[in-house]
Design a protein around this motif. Structure first.
Motif, PDB file in Angstrom:
ATOM      1  N   PRO A  62       0.811  -1.224   0.000  1.00 62.57           N
ATOM      2  CA  PRO A  62       0.000   0.000   0.000  1.00 62.57           C
ATOM      3  C   PRO A  62       0.845   1.275   0.000  1.00 62.57           C
ATOM      4  CG  PRO A  62       0.036  -0.972   2.175  1.00 62.57           C
ATOM      5  CD  PRO A  62       0.753  -1.928   1.267  1.00 62.57           C
ATOM      6  N   ASP A  63       0.266   2.325  -0.559  1.00 63.95           N
ATOM      7  CA  ASP A  63       0.876   3.650  -0.572  1.00 63.95           C
ATOM      8  C   ASP A  63       0.141   4.497   0.463  1.00 63.95           C
ATOM      9  OD1 ASP A  63       2.008   6.097  -1.098  1.00 63.95           O
ATOM     10  OD2 ASP A  63       0.971   6.379  -3.007  1.00 63.95           O
ATOM     11  N   PHE A  64       0.528   4.355   1.732  1.00 60.47           N
ATOM     12  CA  PHE A  64      -0.169   5.074   2.794  1.00 60.47           C
ATOM     13  C   PHE A  64      -0.012   6.581   2.663  1.00 60.47           C
ATOM     14  CE2 PHE A  64       0.304   0.924   4.956  1.00 60.47           C
ATOM     15  CZ  PHE A  64      -1.040   0.676   5.145  1.00 60.47           C
ATOM     16  N   VAL A  65       1.143   7.032   2.229  1.00 58.66           N
ATOM     17  CA  VAL A  65       1.356   8.472   2.054  1.00 58.66           C
ATOM     18  C   VAL A  65       0.395   9.014   0.994  1.00 58.66           C
ATOM     19  CG1 VAL A  65       3.010  10.232   1.342  1.00 58.66           C
ATOM     20  CG2 VAL A  65       3.744   8.365   2.825  1.00 58.66           C
ATOM     21  N   GLY A  66       0.184   8.240  -0.063  1.00 53.91           N
ATOM     22  CA  GLY A  66      -0.739   8.655  -1.120  1.00 53.91           C
ATOM     23  C   GLY A  66      -2.194   8.632  -0.693  1.00 53.91           C
ATOM     24  N   CYS A  67      -2.508   7.969   0.410  1.00 54.45           N
ATOM     25  CA  CYS A  67      -3.884   7.899   0.914  1.00 54.45           C
ATOM     26  C   CYS A  67      -4.282   9.123   1.729  1.00 54.45           C
ATOM     27  CB  CYS A  67      -4.063   6.659   1.785  1.00 54.45           C
ATOM     28  SG  CYS A  67      -3.973   5.098   0.911  1.00 54.45           S
ATOM     29  N   ILE A  68      -3.306   9.814   2.285  1.00 53.69           N
ATOM     30  CA  ILE A  68      -3.606  10.930   3.190  1.00 53.69           C
ATOM     31  C   ILE A  68      -4.271  12.090   2.458  1.00 53.69           C
ATOM     32  CG2 ILE A  68      -2.584  12.662   4.710  1.00 53.69           C
ATOM     33  CD1 ILE A  68      -0.460  10.506   5.399  1.00 53.69           C
TER      34      ILE A  68
END
Length: 92
Positions: A62-68
């Motif tokens: 997952p791209d957690f930074v991209g989810c913010i």
């Protein structure tokens, strides 16, 4: 200064704008979900904010930074918060 707390669950995986089709579907679904939450409170919240949450992603990488960013955008577009620039801290 009185503290304002909003709590809600937005189902669905947030996608950044690079994945345009999935991001659009996420925005539409999330905005519909928070519409009911917004009616009960005096919103939007205009004070300095601390965002706390848990993100569950379907992807194995997952791209957690991209989810913010999509989450902040949905909270602003859904009129839960006045401006996502008021978010001073994020705890995930």
């Amino acid at each position: 200064m009185d503290s304002v707390v909003w709590s809600g669950t937005i189902f669905g995986q947030p996608y950044s704008v690079e994945n345009r089709r999935k991001a659009l579907a996420y925005y539409e679904s999330a905005l519909q979900q928070i519409e009911f939450e917004r009616m009960a409170l005096a919103l939007p919240i205009e004070s300095a904010l601390e965002l706390s949450g848990t993100i569950f992603c379907h992807s194995r990488r997952p791209d957690f930074v991209g989810c913010i960013s999509p989450i902040c955008d949905v909270l602003q577009r859904g009129r839960i918060i006045d401006n996502d620039r008021a978010i001073k801290a994020i705890n995930l």
